[in-house]
Design a protein around this motif. Structure first.
Motif, PDB file in Angstrom:
ATOM      1  N   ALA A  87       0.826  -1.212   0.000  1.00 23.06           N
ATOM      2  CA  ALA A  87       0.000   0.000   0.000  1.00 23.06           C
ATOM      3  C   ALA A  87       0.856   1.257   0.000  1.00 23.06           C
ATOM      4  O   ALA A  87       0.390   2.317  -0.410  1.00 23.06           O
ATOM      5  N   THR A  88       2.087   1.154   0.436  1.00 22.05           N
ATOM      6  CA  THR A  88       2.996   2.295   0.390  1.00 22.05           C
ATOM      7  C   THR A  88       3.871   2.245  -0.859  1.00 22.05           C
ATOM      8  O   THR A  88       4.013   3.238  -1.570  1.00 22.05           O
ATOM      9  N   ALA A  89       4.448   1.098  -1.133  1.00 24.20           N
ATOM     10  CA  ALA A  89       5.420   0.978  -2.213  1.00 24.20           C
ATOM     11  C   ALA A  89       4.795   1.141  -3.603  1.00 24.20           C
ATOM     12  O   ALA A  89       5.351   1.841  -4.453  1.00 24.20           O
ATOM     13  N   LEU A  90       3.681   0.507  -3.844  1.00 24.42           N
ATOM     14  CA  LEU A  90       3.077   0.566  -5.182  1.00 24.42           C
ATOM     15  C   LEU A  90       2.649   1.986  -5.565  1.00 24.42           C
ATOM     16  O   LEU A  90       3.015   2.458  -6.648  1.00 24.42           O
ATOM     17  N   PRO A  91       1.926   2.710  -4.711  1.00 25.43           N
ATOM     18  CA  PRO A  91       1.600   4.096  -5.079  1.00 25.43           C
ATOM     19  C   PRO A  91       2.855   4.956  -5.259  1.00 25.43           C
ATOM     20  O   PRO A  91       2.913   5.791  -6.162  1.00 25.43           O
ATOM     21  N   LEU A  92       3.863   4.752  -4.408  1.00 30.38           N
ATOM     22  CA  LEU A  92       5.101   5.516  -4.543  1.00 30.38           C
ATOM     23  C   LEU A  92       5.723   5.287  -5.916  1.00 30.38           C
ATOM     24  O   LEU A  92       6.107   6.233  -6.609  1.00 30.38           O
ATOM     25  N   PHE A  93       5.796   4.041  -6.320  1.00 28.97           N
ATOM     26  CA  PHE A  93       6.344   3.687  -7.624  1.00 28.97           C
ATOM     27  C   PHE A  93       5.555   4.354  -8.752  1.00 28.97           C
ATOM     28  O   PHE A  93       6.126   4.991  -9.642  1.00 28.97           O
ATOM     29  N   LEU A  94       4.243   4.206  -8.728  1.00 30.06           N
ATOM     30  CA  LEU A  94       3.401   4.773  -9.785  1.00 30.06           C
ATOM     31  C   LEU A  94       3.480   6.294  -9.807  1.00 30.06           C
ATOM     32  O   LEU A  94       3.529   6.907 -10.889  1.00 30.06           O
ATOM     33  N   MET A 152       7.747  -0.007 -18.320  1.00 31.73           N
ATOM     34  CA  MET A 152       7.237  -1.357 -18.593  1.00 31.73           C
ATOM     35  C   MET A 152       8.207  -2.430 -18.096  1.00 31.73           C
ATOM     36  O   MET A 152       7.783  -3.433 -17.511  1.00 31.73           O
ATOM     37  N   ILE A 153       9.493  -2.200 -18.300  1.00 39.28           N
ATOM     38  CA  ILE A 153      10.493  -3.172 -17.855  1.00 39.28           C
ATOM     39  C   ILE A 153      10.503  -3.257 -16.330  1.00 39.28           C
ATOM     40  O   ILE A 153      10.486  -4.352 -15.751  1.00 39.28           O
ATOM     41  N   VAL A 154      10.496  -2.098 -15.678  1.00 40.55           N
ATOM     42  CA  VAL A 154      10.484  -2.096 -14.217  1.00 40.55           C
ATOM     43  C   VAL A 154       9.166  -2.687 -13.703  1.00 40.55           C
ATOM     44  O   VAL A 154       9.153  -3.375 -12.682  1.00 40.55           O
ATOM     45  N   ASP A 155       8.055  -2.444 -14.411  1.00 41.05           N
ATOM     46  CA  ASP A 155       6.767  -3.045 -14.037  1.00 41.05           C
ATOM     47  C   ASP A 155       6.870  -4.568 -14.000  1.00 41.05           C
ATOM     48  O   ASP A 155       6.382  -5.205 -13.068  1.00 41.05           O
ATOM     49  N   LEU A 156       7.475  -5.134 -15.030  1.00 37.07           N
ATOM     50  CA  LEU A 156       7.615  -6.589 -15.089  1.00 37.07           C
ATOM     51  C   LEU A 156       8.452  -7.099 -13.920  1.00 37.07           C
ATOM     52  O   LEU A 156       8.123  -8.115 -13.304  1.00 37.07           O
TER      53      LEU A 156
END
Length: 188
Positions: A87-94, A152-156
């Motif tokens: 919940a913290t990491a994913l929004p930060l990344f996006l 996209m690469i980092v997403d994978l």
């Protein structure tokens, strides 16, 4: 004579209050990061410093994930800790990518098929992450395409490797607490 109508509590079951508290904290974390994105003074142009800040932000993101993996494996409630971490990491990344796309679209107006405000940049970032690519916003310039390709690469990597590592940390934490028998490791 013992009362046989009462069942023993389920092993590993969380009290509802604890679960709700963790879920509210997780939602609050995501909401706070999103609010900061909308309030941040993103008035600088897109330049080499912007790319350096993106790389530094991604390095901090990686450090956060590494720290959370250790914390999850030692947590009293590893599953809840993993939810909080995501919940913290994913929004930060996006939001890191979204801010970068917003600055790029502001500096080089033809970078995308249409002008991007903060919401459009966030929408584009999430569609790239979710791999749905609606097609209404597309990168046009080479810089925008390179940045989108990098995301996209980092997403994978994020979805594949980090998710596996987080789940492994949960498994280690659960085993450490003795909640479930050990699961055989995947040899692949």
């Amino acid at each position: 004579m013992a009362d046989r109508t009462r069942l023993p509590p389920e092993r590993g079951r969380l009290p509802r209050r604890l679960l709700v508290g963790h879920l509210l904290r997780s939602a609050g974390s995501a909401a706070l990061l999103t609010a900061l994105y909308y309030l941040a003074p993103l008035d600088r142009g897109f330049d080499d410093v912007t790319l350096v800040l993106l790389v530094v932000g991604l390095a901090l993101f990686g450090s956060l994930i590494a720290w959370e993996i250790t914390a999850i494996s030692h947590a009293e409630h590893p599953r809840l800790r993993a939810i909080g971490a995501l919940a913290t990491a994913l929004p930060l990344f996006l939001l890191l990518f979204s801010a970068t796309y917003f600055l790029l679209a502001k500096e080089v107006r033809d970078s995308f098929s249409e002008p991007l405000n903060r919401t459009d940049a966030l929408y584009f970032t999430v569609t790239v992450f979710a791999t749905v690519g609606f097609g209404d916003i597309a990168p046009v310039t080479q810089v925008a395409r390179a940045l989108t390709t990098a995301q996209m690469i980092v997403d994978l990597i994020l979805v594949g490797v980090i998710a596996k590592v987080l789940f492994s940390a949960v498994r280690i934490g659960v085993r450490r607490r003795g909640e479930v028998p050990p699961i055989p490791e995947d040899d692949s």
